[in-house]
Motif scaffolding. Sequence first.
Motif, PDB file in Angstrom:
ATOM      1  N   LYS A  96      -0.631  -2.625  -5.946  1.00 16.02           N
ATOM      2  CA  LYS A  96      -1.421  -1.608  -5.246  1.00 16.02           C
ATOM      3  C   LYS A  96      -0.711  -1.098  -3.992  1.00 16.02           C
ATOM      4  CE  LYS A  96      -5.802  -3.492  -6.948  1.00 16.02           C
ATOM      5  NZ  LYS A  96      -7.142  -4.017  -6.591  1.00 16.02           N
ATOM      6  N   PRO A  97       0.445  -0.450  -4.166  1.00 14.01           N
ATOM      7  CA  PRO A  97       1.228  -0.026  -2.997  1.00 14.01           C
ATOM      8  C   PRO A  97       0.489   0.938  -2.082  1.00 14.01           C
ATOM      9  CG  PRO A  97       2.089   0.931  -5.036  1.00 14.01           C
ATOM     10  CD  PRO A  97       1.125  -0.119  -5.435  1.00 14.01           C
ATOM     11  N   LEU A  98      -0.331   1.826  -2.639  1.00 11.30           N
ATOM     12  CA  LEU A  98      -1.063   2.749  -1.783  1.00 11.30           C
ATOM     13  C   LEU A  98      -2.051   1.993  -0.902  1.00 11.30           C
ATOM     14  CD1 LEU A  98      -1.290   5.850  -1.302  1.00 11.30           C
ATOM     15  CD2 LEU A  98      -3.270   5.806  -2.828  1.00 11.30           C
ATOM     16  N   ALA A  99      -2.747   1.030  -1.477  1.00 13.61           N
ATOM     17  CA  ALA A  99      -3.675   0.209  -0.695  1.00 13.61           C
ATOM     18  C   ALA A  99      -2.913  -0.622   0.339  1.00 13.61           C
ATOM     19  CB  ALA A  99      -4.477  -0.699  -1.619  1.00 13.61           C
ATOM     20  N   ALA A 100      -1.731  -1.108  -0.036  1.00 25.11           N
ATOM     21  CA  ALA A 100      -0.928  -1.881   0.915  1.00 25.11           C
ATOM     22  C   ALA A 100      -0.516  -1.017   2.103  1.00 25.11           C
ATOM     23  CB  ALA A 100       0.305  -2.447   0.213  1.00 25.11           C
ATOM     24  N   MET A 101      -0.186   0.244   1.840  1.00 26.38           N
ATOM     25  CA  MET A 101       0.169   1.142   2.939  1.00 26.38           C
ATOM     26  C   MET A 101      -1.031   1.381   3.844  1.00 26.38           C
ATOM     27  SD  MET A 101       2.435   2.973   4.539  1.00 26.38           S
ATOM     28  CE  MET A 101       3.816   3.436   3.462  1.00 26.38           C
ATOM     29  N   ARG A 102      -2.189   1.616   3.257  1.00 30.63           N
ATOM     30  CA  ARG A 102      -3.384   1.830   4.082  1.00 30.63           C
ATOM     31  C   ARG A 102      -3.651   0.612   4.972  1.00 30.63           C
ATOM     32  NH1 ARG A 102      -5.920   3.890  -0.864  1.00 30.63           N
ATOM     33  NH2 ARG A 102      -6.010   6.181  -0.782  1.00 30.63           N
ATOM     34  N   THR A 103      -3.518  -0.573   4.398  1.00 31.26           N
ATOM     35  CA  THR A 103      -3.758  -1.804   5.154  1.00 31.26           C
ATOM     36  C   THR A 103      -2.756  -1.949   6.288  1.00 31.26           C
ATOM     37  OG1 THR A 103      -4.712  -2.905   3.226  1.00 31.26           O
ATOM     38  CG2 THR A 103      -3.875  -4.315   4.982  1.00 31.26           C
ATOM     39  N   PHE A 104      -1.505  -1.616   6.020  1.00 30.17           N
ATOM     40  CA  PHE A 104      -0.470  -1.720   7.061  1.00 30.17           C
ATOM     41  C   PHE A 104      -0.769  -0.729   8.191  1.00 30.17           C
ATOM     42  CE2 PHE A 104       3.648  -1.256   9.073  1.00 30.17           C
ATOM     43  CZ  PHE A 104       4.147  -2.555   9.057  1.00 30.17           C
ATOM     44  N   LEU A 105      -1.139   0.493   7.837  1.00 30.27           N
ATOM     45  CA  LEU A 105      -1.470   1.483   8.861  1.00 30.27           C
ATOM     46  C   LEU A 105      -2.700   1.055   9.665  1.00 30.27           C
ATOM     47  CD1 LEU A 105      -0.883   4.767   6.825  1.00 30.27           C
ATOM     48  CD2 LEU A 105       0.635   3.747   8.526  1.00 30.27           C
ATOM     49  N   ASP A 106      -3.676   0.453   8.989  1.00 27.94           N
ATOM     50  CA  ASP A 106      -4.835  -0.088   9.710  1.00 27.94           C
ATOM     51  C   ASP A 106      -4.378  -1.117  10.744  1.00 27.94           C
ATOM     52  OD1 ASP A 106      -6.559   1.458   8.196  1.00 27.94           O
ATOM     53  OD2 ASP A 106      -7.119  -0.183   6.836  1.00 27.94           O
ATOM     54  N   GLY A 107      -3.438  -1.973  10.334  1.00 28.44           N
ATOM     55  CA  GLY A 107      -2.924  -2.981  11.257  1.00 28.44           C
ATOM     56  C   GLY A 107      -2.219  -2.370  12.452  1.00 28.44           C
ATOM     57  N   LEU A 108      -1.454  -1.308  12.231  1.00 29.46           N
ATOM     58  CA  LEU A 108      -0.803  -0.619  13.353  1.00 29.46           C
ATOM     59  C   LEU A 108      -1.834  -0.005  14.287  1.00 29.46           C
ATOM     60  CD1 LEU A 108       2.155   1.257  11.593  1.00 29.46           C
ATOM     61  CD2 LEU A 108       2.211  -0.967  12.752  1.00 29.46           C
ATOM     62  N   ASP A 109      -2.899   0.530  13.714  1.00 29.69           N
ATOM     63  CA  ASP A 109      -3.946   1.155  14.528  1.00 29.69           C
ATOM     64  C   ASP A 109      -4.729   0.134  15.341  1.00 29.69           C
ATOM     65  OD1 ASP A 109      -3.272   3.650  13.561  1.00 29.69           O
ATOM     66  OD2 ASP A 109      -4.850   3.684  12.039  1.00 29.69           O
ATOM     67  N   GLN A 110      -4.878  -1.077  14.805  1.00 32.06           N
ATOM     68  CA  GLN A 110      -5.716  -2.091  15.431  1.00 32.06           C
ATOM     69  C   GLN A 110      -4.936  -3.053  16.322  1.00 32.06           C
ATOM     70  OE1 GLN A 110      -7.530  -3.791  11.940  1.00 32.06           O
ATOM     71  NE2 GLN A 110      -8.516  -1.841  11.391  1.00 32.06           N
ATOM     72  N   ALA A 111      -3.632  -2.860  16.420  1.00 37.57           N
ATOM     73  CA  ALA A 111      -2.796  -3.740  17.239  1.00 37.57           C
ATOM     74  C   ALA A 111      -3.146  -3.595  18.719  1.00 37.57           C
ATOM     75  CB  ALA A 111      -1.329  -3.419  17.010  1.00 37.57           C
ATOM     76  N   ASP A 112      -2.724  -4.577  19.523  1.00 34.86           N
ATOM     77  CA  ASP A 112      -2.991  -4.523  20.962  1.00 34.86           C
ATOM     78  C   ASP A 112      -2.450  -3.233  21.572  1.00 34.86           C
ATOM     79  OD1 ASP A 112      -4.259  -6.969  20.846  1.00 34.86           O
ATOM     80  OD2 ASP A 112      -2.509  -8.115  21.501  1.00 34.86           O
ATOM     81  N   THR A 113      -1.239  -2.842  21.161  1.00 36.60           N
ATOM     82  CA  THR A 113      -0.689  -1.533  21.538  1.00 36.60           C
ATOM     83  C   THR A 113      -0.410  -0.794  20.246  1.00 36.60           C
ATOM     84  OG1 THR A 113       0.345  -2.504  23.507  1.00 36.60           O
ATOM     85  CG2 THR A 113       1.084  -0.305  22.844  1.00 36.60           C
TER      86      THR A 113
END
Length: 286
Positions: free
Chosen positions: A113-130
């Motif tokens: 599920k590469p598309l879902a993996a990309m969404r999850t990674f972008l979510d992580g970038l958005d939710q990071a401390d910075t």
Amino acid sequence: MELSGIGVWSQQLRYGDAAEAAESAAELEELGYSALWIPDVGGPLFDAVGRLLAATRRTVVATGILNLWMHAPEDAAASHASLTAEHGDRFLMGIGVSHAPLVDRAEAGRYQKPLAAMRTFLDGLDQADTPVPSESRVLAALGPKMLELAGKRARGVHPYLVTPEHTRTAREALGAGPLVLPEQTVILCADRDEARAIGTDWLKNYLSLPNYANNLLRLGFSPEDVESVSDRLFDALIAWGDEEAVRRRVDEHRAAGADHVCVQVLTEDQGAFPREQWRRLAAALL
């Protein structure tokens, strides 16, 4: 962050001798290249980005691409924040899902599920401390679903191993706002035989990866073109000949909607820094 003009895509800047990479980066900036793009097939990616940023003053340093399976998003975001604080807003994070045969080599069955993996990674970038701002990231998008995601959650796309026709497809899918930043492989050579000797096996390695092969089929190439690396396919993917031939191909990408084109130079010794070729292309393109 200015993203226009011509850049250089180079595995040597990432995996070659570190001192020569720094020296080359400084020269590429002086020659007028606007961005330096480096791959990610293992190893300390952000250390390499930091060395190139330290060697330059104005040039954008971009990952082409950060392999999302190899990095935790919170760590990537922290590295982006640290490098941006030290060097200014010059680090463009290109992010991609890579390819199943490469990812599964280390851990069988991981590539799903590469598309879902990309969404999850972008979510992580958005939710990071910075968080990594959307305007500081682009996606390695080839197919329609990843192009759509890039239009919503990144500054644009960095397609690799593509034709001007794909650039046109990406621009039509994204509309006028997001950036289209394709890679273009080039060989400065005297004739087709020399180009083939340098580029055919290199191209075969990429065409064995389903994401690239499937993208070319979508663009109208036949399975036979892909399997045999036909002249038609070779010529569409690699701009070979003199500087004028390369300039024509770059102009085709621009006419199709590219904001910036990064050139990857192939030579007979693919481990060597192609500094003479970079200089020749700078005189013709910049």
